[in-house]
Enzyme design. Structure first.
Site, PDB file in Angstrom:
ATOM      1  N   GLY A   1      15.802  36.483  12.140  1.00  0.00           N
ATOM      2  CA  GLY A   1      14.947  36.239  13.303  1.00  0.00           C
ATOM      3  C   GLY A   1      15.412  35.116  14.204  1.00  0.00           C
TER       4      GLY A   1
ATOM      5  CE1 TYR B   1       8.133  25.391   9.701  1.00  0.00           C
ATOM      6  CE2 TYR B   1       6.828  23.584   8.822  1.00  0.00           C
ATOM      7  CZ  TYR B   1       6.904  24.807   9.453  1.00  0.00           C
ATOM      8  OH  TYR B   1       5.750  25.444   9.846  1.00  0.00           O
TER       9      TYR B   1
END
Length: 534
Positions: free
Chosen positions: A112, A477
Site C-alpha cells: 500500500g 509506525y
C-alpha cells in the site's frame, strides 16, 4: 591556475565522468540480465512485458509514485528502484524472487505504500521493487465467516467486499482505508474494534506465503513458528505474503459514532485527564480515541490566538442510547449529547474514520488516492500509567512551538480484548497493562529541520511517562531513529535488539531464530528487518 593544476583538474573531471558512465553501463547491463531472467522463466500463460517498468519507460515514475504516501520519499534525491515489477499472479512473484537472488538484486516489497520510512520502496543499494498492487482480490465466504484477501488489497476494499455480502459481518482493520492490507496485518494492525476483537493479526486463520526459495506455502506447509512470525512480526523480513485467510467478526446492523472537539477554553486538559482513566476501562464494544493539535481560535486568550483542540472520536457497536448511558455515567466531563451521535451502518463508519463526513458513500473506500498525502515524520509510544496533568500541560506547550495543525498527538485506548490475549500469542507484545498507544507526527513541508528537532525533543520529553525496559514502539509506525541494520546485508543480532526489543519485547529472539531457519542467507532484508539470531 598553473598548467599542472589545470591538467590535474581536467584528469579528475574526466575520471569522474568515465566512472559515472561505466557505472551506468554496468547497471544497465545488470538490469537487462535481470529482465531476461524474468522472461526466460515466465510460463506461457502470462507475460512479464506488461508488468516490468524501468526508468526508460514513460510510465515508470507514475507507477513508482502512485502509492508513495509519505512525500518525504518522493523527491529527486530519493533512491529509485532499477526495476519495478507489478506481478499479476503467484508465478510471477516466485520468478521475481528467484531472479533477484540469482543476480544479486536486493528486493523491496510494497502493498500500500504507507511505510513511514519508505522501506517498502526505498533502499540505499541497487534494488528491485516488487509492487503487489495487482494482487488485490477479496473472496468472502459468509457461510463460514471467513475471507481470503490478497495482500495488494486496501483496507477499504476489504471492508467494501465484506459489506457487499453481509450487513452483520466486519473485520477489525484500520482507520485509514487506503492502507494496504498486506503490510497492515503483518505488523499487527489496529483499528476502532481492537478493544472488542483485538488486532487484525489476531484474526488471521491461514496465509499463502512465498519463501526465499520461491516456494508457495500455506499454514500447514510453513509450520506454526513461521505462521506466528508473519502475523505481527513484519512479513517482509521472511518472504512475500501473497494472501491472508481472515476471520470475519460480528457487527450489529447499526453502530454509533461521534466526533467532538474540546479546547483549552472548554476545560480540555481536565477532560483529557479523565479520559486517561476511563477510556481503557469502558465496555469492549466502545472505543473512544482522541488526538490533540494546536489551533487558531477566536476564543483563545493568548496573544497569538492559539489554543489546543482535543478531538474525541468513538465507535460503539450498538445504538446511541446505549453509548450515551455509559458515557454520561462514566465520563460526564465530556458533555456528550444525543445530537453529537450518529447511527449508521458499520460500513459507513469506514469513510467517517477516514475523516469524511457522515453520509459519504461506501464507494469512497475503493479509491486508493482519495486520502491526502503528506511529508511527515512519525513516532510511537505505549503507556502503562496515567500521565500526570503537569506533564500533559507541558505537552500542550510543546504543540504551541510549531505552527497550528502542523503536528498531532494521537491517543488510542487499549483494554478490553487486548487484555485477554497473551503478549506471546503473536509477535505484537503490547497487551495487558497497556493503557493506550501514542502516535506523534509532524509535517515537514516547511522548516523540516526544525520540525524534526521538535519531534525528537517531544519524544525525549515523554521518556519518564511511557513504557520502559524496553521503551516500546509499534512496528507499523517504523522509526529508523531507533537503529538500523548494516547496508551490506550483514545483520548483528545484538545491535538489532536495541530497536527490535522496542517493537517486539521478548518475542524478538524467537523472530530471529525463525529468520535463521527460513532465510539463513538474509535475502529478505531492509534497514529494520529481523536479523538472524547468530
Amino acid at each position: 591556475m598553473t598548467s599542472s593544476l589545470f591538467i590535474y583538474t581536467v584528469l579528475i573531471f574526466l575520471f569522474s565522468t568515465f566512472s559515472r558512465i561505466t557505472a551506468s553501463i554496468t547497471e544497465d547491463a545488470h538490469v537487462e540480465t535481470f529482465i531476461r531472467c524474468l522472461q526466460d522463466h515466465s510460463d506461457n500463460s502470462t507475460s512479464f512485458f506488461e508488468v516490468i517498468y524501468t526508468p526508460k519507460n514513460s510510465s515508470y515514475t507514475l507507477v513508482l509514485e502512485y502509492t508513495i504516501n509519505n512525500l518525504r520519499f518522493r523527491t529527486p534525491k530519493t533512491p529509485k528502484p532499477l526495476v519495478i515489477v507489478t506481478p499479476v499472479n503467484v508465478s510471477q512473484i516466485q520468478t521475481v524472487i528467484l531472479c533477484s537472488k540469482k543476480h544479486g538484486m536486493e528486493l523491496r516489497i510494497r502493498s500500500g505504500g504507507h511505510d513511514f520510512e519508505g522501506q517498502s520502496y526505498v533502499a540505499q543499494v541497487p534494488f528491485v521493487l516488487l509492487d503487489i498492487i495487482n494482487q488485490n482480490s477479496v473472496e468472502v465466504d459468509i457461510k463460514n465467516g471467513t475471507a481470503w484477501v490478497e495482500s495488494g488489497a486496501t483496507i477499504g476494499e476489504v471492508y467494501y467486499k465484506i459489506a457487499e455480502k453481509s450487513k452483520t459481518f466486519g473485520f477489525p482493520g484500520g482507520i485509514w482505508t487506503s492502507v494496504g492490507i498486506g503490510g497492515f496485518i503483518s505488523g499487527g494492525g489496529y483499528g476502532m474494534m481492537l478493544r472488542k476483537y483485538g488486532l487484525a493479526a489476531d484474526n488471521v486463520l491461514d496465509a499463502r506465503f512465498i519463501d526465499a526459495n520461491g516456494t508457495l506455502l500455506d499454514r500447514k506447509a510453513m509450520g506454526e513458528d513461521l505462521f506466528w512470525c508473519i502475523r505481527g512480526g513484519g512479513g517482509s523480513s521472511f518472504g512475500v505474503i501473497h494472501s491472508w485467510k481472515i476471520n470475519l467478526v460480528h457487527v450489529p446492523k447499526t453502530v454509533t459514532v461521534f466526533r467532538i472537539l474540546r479546547t483549552l477554553e472548554e476545560n480540555a486538559t481536565s477532560i483529557f485527564q479523565r479520559w486517561q482513566h476511563v477510556a481503557p476501562t469502558f465496555p469492549d464494544d466502545i472505543s473512544l480515541k482522541c488526538y490533540a493539535q494546536s489551533l487558531v481560535s477566536n476564543v483563545s486568550t493568548r496573544e497569538d490566538r492559539k489554543t489546543i483542540g482535543i478531538t474525541f472520536e468513538a465507535l460503539y457497536l450498538g445504538r446511541k442510547d446505549g453509548l450515551l448511558l455509559v458515557i454520561q455515567q462514566a465520563f460526564p466531563e465530556l458533555g456528550l449529547k444525543t445530537g453529537d451521535c450518529s447511527e449508521i451502518s458499520w460500513i459507513e463508519s469506514g469513510p467517517f474514520f477516514s475523516e469524511f463526513p457522515i453520509g459519504t458513500p461506501p464507494e469512497a473506500l475503493l479509491n486508493r488516492t482519495l486520502l491526502p498525502k503528506y511529508t511527515f515524520k512519525g513516532k510511537s509510544d505505549f503507556t502503562r500509567k496515567i500521565i500526570p496533568q503537569h506533564a500533559i500541560v507541558r505537552l500542550w506547550e510543546m504543540l504551541f512551538e510549531v505552527p497550528p495543525l502542523a503536528a498531532i498527538i494521537q491517543f488510542t485506548p487499549f483494554g478490553g480484548k487486548m487484555n485477554e490475549i497473551s503478549p506471546s500469542a503473536i509477535p505484537f507484545p503490547h497487551r495487558a497493562g497497556t493503557l493506550y498507544m501514542i502516535y506523534m507526527g509532524v509535517a515537514l513541508e516547511t522548516n523540516a529541520a526544525e520540525h524534526l528537532k521538535w519531534i525528537n525533543s517531544l519524544y525525549k520529553y515523554l521518556t519518564p511517562y511511557v513504557s520502559k525496559n524496553p521503551r516500546a514502539a509499534y512496528v507499523n509506525y517504523l522509526d529508523l531513529d531507533l537503529g538500523v541494520n548494516a547496508l551490506n546485508g550483514s545483520s548483528n543480532y545484538a545491535q538489532a535488539s536495541i530497536w527490535g526489543e522496542k517493537y517486539f519485547a521478548d518475542n524478538f529472539y524467537k523472530l530471529a531464530q525463525v529468520k535463521s531457519a527460513v532465510d539463513p542467507d538474509n535475502f529478505f532484508r531492509h534497514e529494520q528487518s529481523i536479523p538472524t539470531s547468530s
